[in-house]
Design a protein around this motif. Structure first.
Motif, short mmCIF file in Angstrom:
data_model
loop_
_atom_site.label_atom_id
_atom_site.label_comp_id
_atom_site.label_asym_id
_atom_site.label_seq_id
_atom_site.Cartn_x
_atom_site.Cartn_y
_atom_site.Cartn_z
N ASP A 110 26.00 81.94 29.94
CA ASP A 110 25.11 82.96 29.77
C ASP A 110 23.81 82.44 30.49
OD1 ASP A 110 23.67 84.84 27.98
OD2 ASP A 110 22.64 83.12 27.20
N ALA A 111 23.41 83.45 31.46
CA ALA A 111 22.36 82.98 32.29
C ALA A 111 20.74 82.80 31.50
CB ALA A 111 21.91 84.03 33.55
N ALA A 112 20.76 83.87 30.63
CA ALA A 112 19.46 83.88 29.91
C ALA A 112 19.15 82.86 28.96
CB ALA A 112 19.54 85.11 28.76
N SER A 113 20.20 81.99 28.48
CA SER A 113 19.93 80.93 27.74
C SER A 113 20.38 79.58 28.56
CB SER A 113 20.83 80.65 26.43
OG SER A 113 22.23 80.65 26.81
N ASP A 114 20.94 79.68 29.78
CA ASP A 114 21.48 78.58 30.81
C ASP A 114 22.43 77.80 30.15
OD1 ASP A 114 21.54 77.15 33.14
OD2 ASP A 114 20.01 75.64 32.24
N HIS A 167 24.13 70.99 25.55
CA HIS A 167 23.69 70.68 26.93
C HIS A 167 23.58 72.03 27.72
CE1 HIS A 167 24.30 66.51 25.86
NE2 HIS A 167 25.36 66.85 25.44
N SER A 168 22.51 72.13 28.26
CA SER A 168 22.21 73.29 29.38
C SER A 168 23.10 73.02 30.64
CB SER A 168 20.81 73.63 29.38
OG SER A 168 20.24 72.43 30.20
N VAL A 169 23.34 74.10 31.40
CA VAL A 169 24.07 73.92 32.69
C VAL A 169 23.00 73.10 33.59
CG1 VAL A 169 24.80 75.03 34.69
CG2 VAL A 169 25.58 75.72 32.47
N THR A 170 21.91 73.31 33.40
CA THR A 170 20.77 72.59 34.54
C THR A 170 20.87 71.27 33.98
OG1 THR A 170 19.49 74.85 34.64
CG2 THR A 170 18.30 72.37 35.01
#
Length: 757
Positions: free
Chosen positions: A118-122, A92-95
């Motif tokens: 990891d911001a690149a993969s969220d 699950h992504s943070v978004t």
């Protein structure tokens, strides 16, 4: 005491079988570990585990089951068998997770591994502890210390709190807001100013001796249910309970004691309040002024025999100015602002004047107002009039809502340097502590918005979900350089991250804390200034967890230069060494701390005001004369309502255990607005209609929540009610107590509009 027939309500008493079913529902939903029942048996008992829920006192002679429904839910929630693993975060992504409800996020279970965002993969990705400590330390070293915030929730122990505060000051700031900033900071500021004590003056034994208890804005049945036991006993011996609250809460109406077989079998409960007055939101100053006005008139009628003039002459200042204000205040204005009739207020006044010993109890219904200071100051006036502060069976009793939130302030978690013995810290640890004022919660939010706050470390809690004006602050949060969250479970506050962000899982208080020196004990302070030892015995949820103490020490070691007097490894190995430090720093209150922590009922750290030692500027207790009768600064207007945000029976702070607000008769929903039928008719609203609430704070920002369901409820005219934290976005950041900056989550000015969806 029944509600109008067209309104929603709960048909039964507080407690009883409903309470047992509520606990059972949480246990089943969380599939709690087998040891949970053993933990509950030792909960709040000497030598056992101290509840992480409310801060109500722990008696010397506990009941067989010294826990309440909410305390049991907190323990069962912590001892869940559900796990929030790295595999979950990979899926699950943070978004995506931002779309989950508060309940579902925490219901996913206990965090098991340290994670890096990891911001690149969220996505959150797995990391090692040393990697996390090193990276956090490097970031803290690279910024101005005064741009960093060290926030603490109420659950951290005295030992961890003491070292966290020391870390902040060694690093170079006093930015130490805690959850008190959001609830009872008004208490600390008001009482400290007027009676020289930042906390209440009562102890548990006072409830055995009192003749009357006056409640203001405190929902005992949901927020501190163990309080119902001494209340029940007090009523049964003849004590009168008078309640002022906009909402008719079942906990102060009727109680069926689950530990009394006869009551459980018959369903016949104990009636708690002899009078329940539904003051309008923000009307408490007026209501208490009415009580005082009645007492002054009755004193004159009885030839000056009611007012304790000897006490006032010896111990108080400002009485004549206060009396002049009461004399000049008309009953018309009191009735208008309080929403109560003169006859009802005078009936309550008769209970007050006939009582030998009176306790004033209050909660966030007084503190979370623009004029919360004046709310509490008026209650102080009422009690001082007859000498009800500083003697057995009487006093002022703020009920804290979070375990150890009071204790954290006691051992140094404070943004106010004048409240901390900085000279003693300097002597103990050979450094020059910062002397400038730190940031409150409101000031932290302002700093996030203007970019001056660059780093946030959260020692527990759900800061971003608990604050006002969330819609404005969440986007700005992501502009910070560093965010670190220390937690047991996932919550919404973990889904908004700085450029570098870590989520660090910690032990729960119920779990065994094994360090190099063996299993460790921690301590907490209750609402009555008693200190209790707490020992966790359950197996940790993951072998990868660290204690809060070890995490704080790990970050501190990676951030600070070596100091021979600062021994993080030794302190982490043996918490008794930290208690020795606390005893040295705060000798008067904590002397011989290690020898006293297992005293039944906890050891009492003392309270000068209880002994009529007033540590105020004048050396005396202070009467005040308020300039207003309403605790809000927004005038009434057609179509403007005063919103009160509340917790349900199935939540604790921002933790939502489920969707049953049993004690209000509401099931399966949280996106609601409670409003009385007369206000519904005037506004052309119907039951079940979907509406929007819009903030009416008088600034340029749009605050709106759509899709709220109208529910008819027994409330004063112009007062509406909804749930915290869902309605927090309607509260303007500048809408706070003028003295303490506690966000004013009560009497929030709003309007009702047709819903956009």
């Amino acid at each position: 005491m029944t509600n109008p027939p067209e309104t929603v309500e709960y048909d039964n008493a507080t407690g009883g079988w409903g309470s047992l079913r509520g606990m059972g529902s949480t246990a089943l939903g969380e599939k709690s570990t087998p040891g949970a029942l053993e933990t509950l048996r030792s909960q709040n008992k000497t030598g056992g585990f101290m509840c992480t829920s409310c801060a109500w006192g722990k008696p010397k002679h506990p009941h067989a089951f010294e826990f309440c429904e909410n305390g049991a839910k907190a323990t069962l929630w912590e001892l869940t068998t559900h796990r929030c693993t790295p595999e979950f975060f990979a899926k699950h992504s943070v978004t995506e997770l931002r779309g989950w409800s508060d309940h579902d996020l925490e219901h996913e279970g206990r965090l098991t591994h340290p994670m890096r965002y990891d911001a690149a993969s969220d996505h959150y990705v797995l990391c090692g502890w040393e990697e996390a400590f090193s990276a956090i330390g490097a970031e803290l070293e690279a910024i101005d210390p005064k741009s960093a915030i060290f926030y603490a929730s109420g659950r951290a122990s005295l030992e961890t709190s003491y070292l966290y505060a020391l870390f902040a000051r060694l690093y170079g700031h006093n930015n130490l807001p805690d959850s008190s900033n959001m609830c009872h900071e008004t208490t600390s500021v008001t009482l400290n100013s007027l009676i020289g004590s930042p906390v209440g003056t009562c102890v548990l034994d006072d409830f055995v001796q009192c003749d009357a208890i006056f409640f203001f804005g405190q929902n005992t049945g949901t927020n501190s249910p163990r309080f119902l036991h001494p209340l029940q006993k007090a009523v049964e011996r003849g004590c009168k309970v008078v309640t002022f609250n906009p909402i008719r809460e079942k906990g102060l109406i009727e109680f069926v004691n689950p530990q009394r077989p006869t009551q459980m079998l018959t369903g016949n409960g104990t009636q708690i309040s002899c009078q329940y007055l539904q003051v309008r939101a923000g009307g408490d100053i007026a209501a208490i002024m009415g009580l005082c006005k009645y007492v002054l008139a009755e004193d004159a009628r009885r030839g000056g025999t009611l007012i304790d003039r000897a006490f006032i002459a010896e111990h108080c200042l400002g009485f004549e100015a206060f009396r002049a204000k009461a004399d000049a205040t008309t009953w018309d204005r009191i009735e208008q602002e309080s929403g109560l009739s003169r006859a009802d207020i005078e009936e309550a006044g008769r209970v007050y004047v006939e009582a030998e010993r009176v306790i004033g109890v209050y909660g966030m219904g007084l503190t979370q107002h623009v004029h919360g200071f004046e709310n509490i100051a008026m209650l102080v006036n009422l009690l001082l009039m007859r000498g009800h502060i500083g003697r057995p069976g009487a006093g002022i009793c703020p009920v804290r809502g979070h375990s150890n939130v009071q204790g954290q302030r006691t051992v140094g978690i404070s943004e106010k340097p004048e409240l901390v013995p900085l000279d003693k810290f300097a002597e103990q640890f050979d450094f020059d502590p910062p002397r400038d004022k730190g940031m409150t919660t409101v000031e932290v939010c302002e700093g996030v918005l203007d970019g001056s706050v660059q780093a946030f470390i959260g020692l527990g809690g759900n800061f971003l979900r608990a604050i006002p004006d969330q819609a404005r602050i969440e986007p700005a949060w992501e502009q910070m350089r560093l965010t670190v969250q220390i937690a047991t479970k996932l919550n919404r506050g973990h889904l908004f991250n700085g450029k570098i962000a870590y989520l660090l899982p910690c032990l729960g208080r119920s779990e065994e804390d094994m360090q190099a020196g063996g299993p460790q004990t921690v301590t907490i302070e209750d609402s009555f200034s008693h200190i209790h030892a707490s020992i966790g015995h359950r197996k940790p949820a993951s072998e990868h967890l660290k204690s809060e103490m070890a995490i704080v020490a790990g970050i501190a070691k990676a951030t600070l230069p070596p100091n021979p007097k600062v021994r993080w490894d030794e302190w982490t190995a043996d918490y008794s060494l930290v208690r020795d430090l606390i005893a040295e720093t705060y000798h008067e209150e904590f002397h011989d701390m290690n020898a006293r922590i297992f005293e039944p009922g906890g050891f009492y750290r003392g309270n000068g005001a209880r002994e009529r030692i007033w540590k105020t500027e004048s050396g005396k207790a202070q009467f005040t004369a308020p300039d207003m009768l309403a605790a809000t600064d927004v005038a009434d207007d057609d179509g403007r309502y005063r919103l009160v945000t509340v917790r349900s029976n199935d939540q604790f702070n921002t933790t939502i255990y489920g969707y049953s607000d049993r004690l209000r008769g509401i099931e399966g929903k949280r996106n609601i607005v409670l409003i009385n039928p007369a206000d519904m008719a005037r506004a052309g609203l119907t039951e079940g209609q979907r509406v929007s609430l819009t903030g009416d704070a008088g600034d340029s920002h749009v605050r709106r929540i759509d899709g709220l369901e109208i529910i008819p409820f027994d409330l004063p005219d112009g007062t509406i009610v909804g749930y915290y934290p869902e309605l927090n976005p309607l509260i303007a950041l500048h809408h706070h107590d003028r003295h303490s900056k506690t966000p004013a989550s009560k009497a929030v000015p709003v309007r009702i509009e047709p819903s956009a969806r």
